[in-house]
Design a protein around this motif. Structure first.
Motif, PDB file in Angstrom:
ATOM      1  N   ILE A 161      72.291  49.376  40.706  1.00 41.63           N
ATOM      2  CA  ILE A 161      71.045  48.737  40.278  1.00 41.63           C
ATOM      3  C   ILE A 161      71.280  47.792  39.107  1.00 41.63           C
ATOM      4  O   ILE A 161      70.897  46.629  39.128  1.00 41.63           O
ATOM      5  N   TYR A 162      71.933  48.291  38.067  1.00 37.19           N
ATOM      6  CA  TYR A 162      72.151  47.461  36.891  1.00 37.19           C
ATOM      7  C   TYR A 162      73.120  46.330  37.174  1.00 37.19           C
ATOM      8  O   TYR A 162      72.984  45.237  36.642  1.00 37.19           O
ATOM      9  N   GLY A 163      74.117  46.587  38.011  1.00 37.71           N
ATOM     10  CA  GLY A 163      75.047  45.521  38.379  1.00 37.71           C
ATOM     11  C   GLY A 163      74.336  44.389  39.096  1.00 37.71           C
ATOM     12  O   GLY A 163      74.557  43.212  38.824  1.00 37.71           O
ATOM     13  N   MET A 164      73.421  44.738  40.004  1.00 32.71           N
ATOM     14  CA  MET A 164      72.687  43.734  40.765  1.00 32.71           C
ATOM     15  C   MET A 164      71.684  42.992  39.887  1.00 32.71           C
ATOM     16  O   MET A 164      71.629  41.777  39.879  1.00 32.71           O
ATOM     17  N   THR A 165      70.919  43.714  39.092  1.00 32.43           N
ATOM     18  CA  THR A 165      69.864  43.056  38.326  1.00 32.43           C
ATOM     19  C   THR A 165      70.398  42.192  37.196  1.00 32.43           C
ATOM     20  O   THR A 165      69.752  41.238  36.791  1.00 32.43           O
ATOM     21  N   SER A 166      71.589  42.511  36.702  1.00 31.93           N
ATOM     22  CA  SER A 166      72.146  41.683  35.629  1.00 31.93           C
ATOM     23  C   SER A 166      72.519  40.298  36.129  1.00 31.93           C
ATOM     24  O   SER A 166      72.665  39.372  35.346  1.00 31.93           O
ATOM     25  N   SER A 167      72.638  40.145  37.445  1.00 35.72           N
ATOM     26  CA  SER A 167      72.985  38.834  38.001  1.00 35.72           C
ATOM     27  C   SER A 167      71.757  38.026  38.404  1.00 35.72           C
ATOM     28  O   SER A 167      71.874  36.873  38.781  1.00 35.72           O
ATOM     29  N   LEU A 168      70.557  38.622  38.314  1.00 37.13           N
ATOM     30  CA  LEU A 168      69.334  37.926  38.704  1.00 37.13           C
ATOM     31  C   LEU A 168      68.668  37.258  37.505  1.00 37.13           C
ATOM     32  O   LEU A 168      68.801  37.736  36.377  1.00 37.13           O
ATOM     33  N   PRO A 169      67.905  36.190  37.748  1.00 35.88           N
ATOM     34  CA  PRO A 169      67.113  35.617  36.654  1.00 35.88           C
ATOM     35  C   PRO A 169      65.990  36.584  36.266  1.00 35.88           C
ATOM     36  O   PRO A 169      65.586  37.441  37.053  1.00 35.88           O
ATOM     37  N   ALA A 170      65.482  36.448  35.055  1.00 34.72           N
ATOM     38  CA  ALA A 170      64.490  37.391  34.519  1.00 34.72           C
ATOM     39  C   ALA A 170      63.207  37.448  35.341  1.00 34.72           C
ATOM     40  O   ALA A 170      62.611  38.511  35.488  1.00 34.72           O
ATOM     41  N   GLY A 171      62.736  36.325  35.881  1.00 31.38           N
ATOM     42  CA  GLY A 171      61.464  36.277  36.605  1.00 31.38           C
ATOM     43  C   GLY A 171      61.324  37.311  37.705  1.00 31.38           C
ATOM     44  O   GLY A 171      60.403  38.140  37.676  1.00 31.38           O
ATOM     45  N   PRO A 172      62.229  37.319  38.704  1.00 30.93           N
ATOM     46  CA  PRO A 172      62.102  38.311  39.781  1.00 30.93           C
ATOM     47  C   PRO A 172      62.231  39.749  39.289  1.00 30.93           C
ATOM     48  O   PRO A 172      61.547  40.641  39.787  1.00 30.93           O
ATOM     49  N   VAL A 173      63.077  39.990  38.313  1.00 30.82           N
ATOM     50  CA  VAL A 173      63.248  41.342  37.787  1.00 30.82           C
ATOM     51  C   VAL A 173      61.959  41.802  37.112  1.00 30.82           C
ATOM     52  O   VAL A 173      61.493  42.926  37.323  1.00 30.82           O
ATOM     53  N   ASN A 174      61.337  40.931  36.318  1.00 30.65           N
ATOM     54  CA  ASN A 174      60.075  41.288  35.654  1.00 30.65           C
ATOM     55  C   ASN A 174      58.986  41.594  36.669  1.00 30.65           C
ATOM     56  O   ASN A 174      58.209  42.538  36.494  1.00 30.65           O
ATOM     57  N   GLU A 175      58.905  40.804  37.736  1.00 32.43           N
ATOM     58  CA  GLU A 175      57.912  41.060  38.782  1.00 32.43           C
ATOM     59  C   GLU A 175      58.177  42.396  39.467  1.00 32.43           C
ATOM     60  O   GLU A 175      57.252  43.152  39.748  1.00 32.43           O
ATOM     61  N   LEU A 176      59.436  42.679  39.739  1.00 31.40           N
ATOM     62  CA  LEU A 176      59.802  43.948  40.363  1.00 31.40           C
ATOM     63  C   LEU A 176      59.383  45.119  39.473  1.00 31.40           C
ATOM     64  O   LEU A 176      58.841  46.118  39.959  1.00 31.40           O
ATOM     65  N   LEU A 177      59.583  45.002  38.174  1.00 34.76           N
ATOM     66  CA  LEU A 177      59.206  46.073  37.253  1.00 34.76           C
ATOM     67  C   LEU A 177      57.696  46.265  37.204  1.00 34.76           C
ATOM     68  O   LEU A 177      57.212  47.399  37.127  1.00 34.76           O
ATOM     69  N   LYS A 178      56.931  45.177  37.282  1.00 36.21           N
ATOM     70  CA  LYS A 178      55.468  45.290  37.315  1.00 36.21           C
ATOM     71  C   LYS A 178      55.009  46.025  38.571  1.00 36.21           C
ATOM     72  O   LYS A 178      54.143  46.907  38.507  1.00 36.21           O
ATOM     73  N   VAL A 179      55.585  45.666  39.720  1.00 40.13           N
ATOM     74  CA  VAL A 179      55.234  46.323  40.980  1.00 40.13           C
ATOM     75  C   VAL A 179      55.614  47.806  40.905  1.00 40.13           C
ATOM     76  O   VAL A 179      54.858  48.682  41.345  1.00 40.13           O
ATOM     77  N   TYR A 180      56.792  48.099  40.362  1.00 46.27           N
ATOM     78  CA  TYR A 180      57.233  49.481  40.225  1.00 46.27           C
ATOM     79  C   TYR A 180      56.217  50.294  39.428  1.00 46.27           C
ATOM     80  O   TYR A 180      55.813  51.373  39.835  1.00 46.27           O
ATOM     81  N   ASN A 181      55.769  49.765  38.287  1.00 46.60           N
ATOM     82  CA  ASN A 181      54.764  50.466  37.474  1.00 46.60           C
ATOM     83  C   ASN A 181      53.476  50.674  38.265  1.00 46.60           C
ATOM     84  O   ASN A 181      52.873  51.748  38.228  1.00 46.60           O
ATOM     85  N   ASP A 182      53.043  49.651  38.992  1.00 49.47           N
ATOM     86  CA  ASP A 182      51.810  49.766  39.771  1.00 49.47           C
ATOM     87  C   ASP A 182      51.925  50.864  40.818  1.00 49.47           C
ATOM     88  O   ASP A 182      51.006  51.652  41.017  1.00 49.47           O
ATOM     89  N   VAL A 183      53.049  50.935  41.495  1.00 50.28           N
ATOM     90  CA  VAL A 183      53.245  51.920  42.563  1.00 50.28           C
ATOM     91  C   VAL A 183      53.361  53.336  41.995  1.00 50.28           C
ATOM     92  O   VAL A 183      52.716  54.280  42.471  1.00 50.28           O
ATOM     93  N   VAL A 184      54.138  53.482  40.938  1.00 56.70           N
ATOM     94  CA  VAL A 184      54.380  54.806  40.363  1.00 56.70           C
ATOM     95  C   VAL A 184      53.120  55.361  39.719  1.00 56.70           C
ATOM     96  O   VAL A 184      52.872  56.571  39.746  1.00 56.70           O
ATOM     97  N   LEU A 185      52.278  54.509  39.160  1.00 50.80           N
ATOM     98  CA  LEU A 185      51.122  54.984  38.412  1.00 50.80           C
ATOM     99  C   LEU A 185      49.817  54.997  39.218  1.00 50.80           C
ATOM    100  O   LEU A 185      48.759  55.180  38.671  1.00 50.80           O
ATOM    101  N   LYS A 186      49.883  54.838  40.535  1.00 55.01           N
ATOM    102  CA  LYS A 186      48.692  54.948  41.375  1.00 55.01           C
ATOM    103  C   LYS A 186      48.171  56.363  41.313  1.00 55.01           C
ATOM    104  O   LYS A 186      48.903  57.329  41.396  1.00 55.01           O
ATOM    105  N   VAL A 187      46.861  56.493  41.137  1.00 51.59           N
ATOM    106  CA  VAL A 187      46.252  57.815  41.043  1.00 51.59           C
ATOM    107  C   VAL A 187      45.623  58.192  42.354  1.00 51.59           C
ATOM    108  O   VAL A 187      45.086  57.474  43.072  1.00 51.59           O
TER     109      VAL A 187
END
Length: 166
Positions: free
Chosen positions: A140-166
């Motif tokens: 995971i860290y090897g792959m994300t370190s090669s990506l630009p910040a934009g897609p990674v930030n969007e992925l993290l937002k989606v992750y939070n949305d999915v994990v925190l669904k009630v």
């Protein structure tokens, strides 16, 4: 630095941790609390010294408090070391820029320094034997370190949305 996601502005410094510290102080008393703090600082100092003796690791920062941070050198995949330590039951945090790991020493680590350092040496040896980023944080860290910040930030937002669904 690197990937981090949290549902709150306070991040990992939530009110719950403050309440736990207060409860510990009330249960242990001032002297007991200070004794635990001294023990934790000694654990960190012992681990810091041990990390400096492991060939292939470099200490990052002075490690003056309870956090000991280190990175790999000479091509050592530090994320593979972290994955190997997880398999041995240790909880290390993986960070980026630079790739590194840190341990936050607590009372649970008191008296466990030798076991930790022995497992760390074994984890480094295993990572040297099989350095590929196949799974876990190494991949995971090897792959994300090669990506630009934009897609990674969007992925993290989606992750939070999915994990925190009630």
């Amino acid at each position: 630095g690197g990937m981090y996601t949290t549902p709150t502005i306070a991040g990992s410094r939530s009110g719950g941790l403050i309440a736990q510290c207060w409860a510990s102080l009330m249960a242990l008393g001032r002297e007991g609390y200070l004794r635990h703090a001294e023990q934790v600082l000694q654990v960190a100092a012992n681990i810091k010294e041990g990390v400096q003796r492991v060939q292939g690791l470099t200490l990052l920062g002075p490690a003056d408090a309870m956090i000991v941070c280190f990175t790999g050198k000479d091509g050592l995949n530090i994320y593979s070391v972290g994955d190997n330590m997880s398999k041995k039951g240790w909880c290390l945090n993986a960070l980026q820029q630079p790739p590194c790991l840190h341990i936050c020493c607590t009372v649970t680590h008191v008296g466990q320094e030798s076991a930790f350092l022995s497992d760390l040496q074994a984890a480094v040896d295993e990572a040297r034997t099989d350095p590929a980023e196949k799974e876990g944080k190494a991949a995971i860290y090897g792959m994300t370190s090669s990506l630009p910040a934009g897609p990674v930030n969007e992925l993290l937002k989606v992750y939070n949305d999915v994990v925190l669904k009630v």
